[in-house]
Write an enzyme that holds these catalytic residues in place. Structure first.
Site, short mmCIF file in Angstrom:
data_model
loop_
_atom_site.label_atom_id
_atom_site.label_comp_id
_atom_site.label_asym_id
_atom_site.label_seq_id
_atom_site.Cartn_x
_atom_site.Cartn_y
_atom_site.Cartn_z
N GLU A 266 -9.04 16.38 21.28
CA GLU A 266 -9.06 17.83 21.17
C GLU A 266 -9.51 18.12 19.74
O GLU A 266 -8.76 17.84 18.80
CB GLU A 266 -7.68 18.39 21.49
CG GLU A 266 -7.71 19.83 21.89
CD GLU A 266 -7.48 20.76 20.73
OE1 GLU A 266 -8.49 21.15 20.09
OE2 GLU A 266 -6.32 21.07 20.44
N CYS A 300 -7.61 25.60 15.91
CA CYS A 300 -8.87 25.01 16.41
C CYS A 300 -9.65 25.99 17.26
O CYS A 300 -10.87 25.96 17.28
CB CYS A 300 -8.58 23.74 17.19
SG CYS A 300 -7.27 23.95 18.39
N GLU A 397 -16.91 24.88 11.02
CA GLU A 397 -15.52 25.32 11.20
C GLU A 397 -14.88 25.44 9.81
O GLU A 397 -14.77 24.46 9.08
CB GLU A 397 -14.77 24.27 12.02
CG GLU A 397 -13.32 24.64 12.27
CD GLU A 397 -12.59 23.60 13.12
OE1 GLU A 397 -12.73 22.40 12.85
OE2 GLU A 397 -11.86 24.01 14.03
P1 NDP Z 1 -7.93 15.13 10.44
O1 NDP Z 1 -8.73 15.08 11.67
O2 NDP Z 1 -8.30 14.28 9.30
O3 NDP Z 1 -6.40 14.78 10.78
C1 NDP Z 1 -5.76 14.92 12.01
C2 NDP Z 1 -4.80 13.76 12.25
O4 NDP Z 1 -5.54 12.53 12.34
C3 NDP Z 1 -3.80 13.53 11.13
O5 NDP Z 1 -2.60 13.04 11.67
C4 NDP Z 1 -4.48 12.48 10.28
O6 NDP Z 1 -3.58 11.76 9.49
C5 NDP Z 1 -5.08 11.60 11.35
N1 NDP Z 1 -6.24 10.82 10.95
C6 NDP Z 1 -7.16 11.10 10.00
N2 NDP Z 1 -8.09 10.13 9.94
C7 NDP Z 1 -7.77 9.22 10.87
C8 NDP Z 1 -8.35 8.00 11.30
N3 NDP Z 1 -9.47 7.54 10.77
N4 NDP Z 1 -7.77 7.32 12.30
C9 NDP Z 1 -6.65 7.79 12.87
N5 NDP Z 1 -6.04 8.93 12.50
C10 NDP Z 1 -6.60 9.65 11.53
O7 NDP Z 1 -7.85 16.61 9.97
P2 NDP Z 1 -7.55 17.11 8.49
O8 NDP Z 1 -6.12 17.26 8.38
O9 NDP Z 1 -8.22 16.27 7.45
O10 NDP Z 1 -8.31 18.49 8.51
C11 NDP Z 1 -9.71 18.51 8.24
C12 NDP Z 1 -10.40 19.49 9.15
O11 NDP Z 1 -10.20 19.11 10.50
C13 NDP Z 1 -9.88 20.89 9.08
O12 NDP Z 1 -10.44 21.60 8.04
C14 NDP Z 1 -10.29 21.41 10.42
O13 NDP Z 1 -11.63 21.81 10.36
C15 NDP Z 1 -10.16 20.24 11.32
N6 NDP Z 1 -8.89 20.22 12.07
C16 NDP Z 1 -8.91 20.57 13.37
C17 NDP Z 1 -7.74 20.62 14.07
C18 NDP Z 1 -7.71 21.00 15.49
O14 NDP Z 1 -6.67 21.41 15.96
N7 NDP Z 1 -8.76 20.86 16.22
C19 NDP Z 1 -6.47 20.34 13.45
C20 NDP Z 1 -6.55 19.92 12.09
C21 NDP Z 1 -7.74 19.89 11.44
P3 NDP Z 1 -3.23 12.26 7.99
O15 NDP Z 1 -2.57 13.58 8.13
O16 NDP Z 1 -2.32 11.21 7.49
O17 NDP Z 1 -4.53 12.36 7.24
#
Ligand code: NDP
Length: 818
Positions: A266, A300, A397
């Site tokens: 998602e 999102c 986004e």
């Molecule tokens: P990420 O996609 O980086 O993080 C989401 C989750 O994935 C967190 O638990 C993160 O851990 C984990 N994660 C990050 N990298 C990896 C990896 N390589 N392998 C496995 N797990 C991983 O989102 P961000 O928090 O960095 O946000 C960045 C951008 O993402 C936002 O600005 C937004 O645009 C988008 N976003 C979209 C969301 C949605 O609901 N669709 C939600 C959040 C963000 P950790 O927190 O430890 O980094």
């Protein structure tokens, strides 16, 4: 301020929710440990990370930083628990889940306070939206646990599920992931986002409190590079469920490619908020507030692109600015606050960067006159006008309280602008004309469409994306299928690859020989006609490609030989290449009107194909004998099965319907399965006709148009279908067939940005390549991982699994009442 002054200004006073219970809870536990096998465990590496209160910028708590050793321990606990949990009767699981829901309600205010402290979102939202929805998800899915046996009889749990969630709805995303997983008998290892772990740890306490068996739920806090990546790569995990950014989703797709792990993603969005000139503008203004300033725009599915009909644009923008002046930003625990803090300094910086880019690119920025608090991470609500559709802020986004607005003139232009994005998560449509709204909704490429409302969520209604917003659904019955697999499916090592033509010459001599009578050739050789042996040589029949309803020569100008199991050449087919695939994809797109036709018409055409195939039953059976060396009886049974399969999908064409969900609002949510678009498919090597029909029929029955690569060793059954298709009223371009090297051609399909999904039934190595290549535009994949499938068995070779893969569900929310 005295009472008279308050009365005159109607200003709100502060109404803070007490932070003390939340802070005391943290104080007593910090540093917070990992939750493995119902025990609180210190991280193997002994490290802890800070969790910051975004409204103050100060440290709130310390949480454990798990490492891969902790991941191993948690997966082992979940694996051991799976043995019993997966076999527990649904009623038992339902009781546990019911208890979780009850306990969430019992601790609801503490959870709401913790969430606001940790994430920075207003208490009004955590108290009235996040936490009630969390409880609702567990109640709802307790029901599915109870009903699993009767409602999903052919399915079993997937196994151990790794779940990775973001920071924007910490506990709600946990519930969206854990509730369906547990209901379907899986066990989980969940990683919260590093910024927002607290409510997940409070949830772990609830798990202990209600006595959920150890190992069913494990929570590992820590960093992506340590925990997230280790979970994704762990061989003991059977499925990954992820919510977060598209970039990370793409890297997870690549990392899991070929592993056989089920995957649901998602991801991000840039959702359109479409306002027609007959909309009720006051409602629209409140809708915009909910769409883009809810949760500081860190949603999102935020309605971040305002598309307004030109003749009302000035009026709406003026009303919006006035409303923005009255939004209140500040302490998230203040019940009168509309906008809280941005989750982290990094996120704040990124929002600022994109806003600066917008200004540099020539858009006009507007912010209210009031100032943000200086302590903590706050960003004011921001409105851009004069935005051109191709600019960065219209495409990327922003994930913050930033709205970009554009105008349109006609409904068609609105749809075009709305779909001008690589995402496809959600959309809202505002019009008092329900005919117009319901006409526009199916044309929007988005998993959820809200009519005259926005950002409504409920456990009954699946949520998930089209295109680069990911695949899979969370919620509703459709969401359950992400956590089950067919009962017949085993997770044993992949089967040996079926023979390929070049090898067959030397290795397949032992295949059953065709009997003398069966060996009678039906083309290219002497054929007995009432005892008369014709003197003419057989007329050469070299099938070309089938593209756009025409038989076209291969672009390469080359042909490839087709062999019988003894290694004798029995025919030739075109050697397809990149250009043929491109032409075929173009033709498939041009036939997009197929999805808009009636289901009755699609059913009629499938019956007609079956009818025309049955006229040539004997010829097709002999072709199978010739290519495979199987007995005539066996081949005839395959043709019969193919005809029956066409009948099945003709039957399903007008019966695979959606549902009308009844979320708790005055209204309905229409869950409509829609065609995915253009599907590329590589057919299985075995069963040259039935394998082909089993993939083609469900895909076109559901309104997709397709590009098919027939069995590489035995393509002649598919090429013999050209005439069947031509005489069955099938519109040109709905089915396109390109013969040649399966792996080369399917790679081109997987890399093609205009292909929306790919099905691949071939060896494990090929499946991996397809999953890797498809990460480019995040197309949906359905691959066999080299496992055999009983194509002759209707339980494995046809049915709802195929129909689900051929569709994606769109939920259209329609509220009613004045
Ligand atoms: P990420 O996609 O980086 O993080 C989401 C989750 O994935 C967190 O638990 C993160 O851990 C984990 N994660 C990050 N990298 C990896 C990896 N390589 N392998 C496995 N797990 C991983 O989102 P961000 O928090 O960095 O946000 C960045 C951008 O993402 C936002 O600005 C937004 O645009 C988008 N976003 C979209 C969301 C949605 O609901 N669709 C939600 C959040 C963000 P950790 O927190 O430890 O980094």
């Amino acid at each position: 301020m005295n009472v008279k002054e308050i009365f005159e200004t109607m200003e709100y006073g502060p109404a803070p929710e007490a932070a003390a219970p939340g802070l005391a809870w943290i104080q007593e536990r910090t540093p917070l440990n990992l939750f493995i096998n119902n025990q609180w465990v210190k991280p193997a590496g002994g490290q802890y990370i800070d969790s910051i209160n975004p409204a103050t910028g100060k440290r709130l708590a310390q949480v454990a930083a798990a490492t891969s050793a902790d991941v191993d321990a948690a997966v082992a606990a979940a694996r051991a628990a799976f043995e019993t949990w997966s076999k527990a009767p649904g009623h038992v699981r339902a009781r546990y889940m019911y208890a979780i829901a009850r306990h969430i309600q019992k601790h609801s205010r503490l959870l709401a306070v913790l969430e606001s402290l940790d994430n920075g979102k207003p208490i009004r939202e955590t108290r009235d939206i996040d936490i009630p929805l969390v409880a609702r998800h567990f109640y709802y899915h307790a029901g599915w646990a109870q009903l699993m046996e009767s409602e999903l009889p052919g399915y079993q749990p997937v196994g151990v599920v790794g779940q990775i969630i973001p920071w924007n709805f910490p506990l709600l995303m946990l519930a969206w992931k854990i509730a369906p997983a547990l209901a379907m008998g899986n066990t989980v290892v969940l990683k919260p986002a590093r910024y927002t772990s607290l409510t997940a740890l409070k949830f772990a306490e609830i798990v202990q409190e209600i006595g959920l068996p150890p190992g069913v739920v494990n929570i590992l806090t820590g960093e992506a590079s340590q925990v997230g990546e280790a979970l994704v790569r762990h061989p003991g995990i059977n499925k990954i469920a992820f919510t977060g950014s598209t970039d990370v989703g793409r890297s997870i797709r690549r990392a899991t490619a070929g592993s056989g792990k089920k995957l649901s993603l998602e991801l991000g969005g840039k959702s359109p908020f479409i306002v027609f000139d007959d909309a009720d503008l006051d409602s629209v203004v409140e809708g915009v507030v909910d769409a883009i300033w809810f949760n500081q725009g860190q949603v999102c599915c935020a309605g971040s692109r305002l598309l307004v009909q030109e003749n009302i644009a000035d009026r709406l923008i003026e009303k919006l600015r006035e409303r923005m002046e009255h939004l209140r930003i500040g302490d998230p625990l203040d019940k009168a606050v509309d906008i809280g803090a941005i989750v982290s300094p990094g996120q704040l910086k990124e929002i600022q960067r994109l806003v600066n880019t917008g200004v540099e690119e020539g858009a006009v920025m507007w912010q209210p006159s009031w100032a943000c608090p200086t302590e903590g991470y706050f960003f004011p609500p921001t409105l851009f006008t004069n935005v051109s559709p191709a600019t960065t802020i219209a495409q990327v986004e922003i994930f913050g309280p930033v709205l970009v607005s554009m105008t349109f003139r006609t409904p068609a232009e609105a749809v075009e602008l709305a779909n001008n994005t690589r995402y496809g998560l959600a959309a809202s449509v505002w019009s008092e004309n329900i005919n117009l709204a319901l006409d526009v909704a199916p044309k929007l490429k988005a998993g959820t469409v809200w009519i005259n409302c926005t950002n409504l969520f409920d456990a009954t209604s699946g949520f998930g994306g089209y295109r680069e917003s990911g695949f899979g659904r969370e919620g509703g019955k459709e969401g359950l299928y992400e956590y089950v697999r067919p009962k017949w499916e085993t997770l044993e090592a992949p089967a040996k690859e079926f023979h390929i033509a070049e090898e067959s010459a030397s290795t397949n001599g032992s295949r059953p020989a065709v009997s003398a009578d069966e060996d009678r050739e039906f083309e290219g050789g002497e054929q007995l006609l009432d005892g008369y042996t014709p003197m003419f040589p057989a007329i050469d029949r070299t099938p070309k490609m089938f593209i756009g309803g025409k038989q076209t020569r291969p672009d390469s100008g080359y042909s490839r030989d087709v062999y019988d199991p003894q290694g004798q050449v029995i025919g030739q087919v075109g050697e397809g290449n990149r250009k043929d695939i491109r032409n075929a994809v173009e033709a498939a797109h041009a036939a997009g009107g197929w999805a808009a036709g009636t289901t009755h018409n699609r059913a009629q055409i499938l019956y007609y194909i079956a009818e025309n195939l049955s006229v040539r039953e004997d010829e097709f059976a002999r072709r199978i004998v010739q290519q495979t060396g199987r007995s005539y009886a066996d081949a005839a049974a395959e043709v019969q099965a193919a005809i029956s399969r066409l009948f099945s999908y003709a039957a399903w064409a007008d019966k695979y319907e959606g549902a009308v969900h009844r979320p708790p609002l005055r209204g309905v949510a229409l869950a409509m399965p829609e065609a995915i678009g253009v599907i590329g498919m590589a057919c299985p090597e075995e069963h040259p006709l039935l394998g082909f029909v089993s993939l083609v029929a469900p895909a076109i029955a559901m309104g997709n148009t397709i590009v098919v690569i027939p069995s590489q060793v035995a393509p002649l059954s598919a090429t013999d279908c050209y005439q069947v298709l031509e005489t069955s009223d099938l519109p040109a371009g709905v089915v396109n067939i390109v013969t040649g090297d399966r792996d080369l051609l399917s790679q081109v399909l997987a890399e093609h940005d205009d292909v929306d999904a790919i099905w691949y039934f071939g060896p494990a190595e090929g499946c991996k390549r397809i999953e890797l290549a498809s990460a480019g535009n995040m197309k949906r994949t359905w691959v066999s991982y080299g496992h055999p499938r009983g194509w002759m068995d209707t339980a494995q070779g046809e049915g709802e699994e195929f129909l689900r893969e051929a569709t994606q569900v769109k939920n259209i929310w329609v509220p009613y009442g004045e």
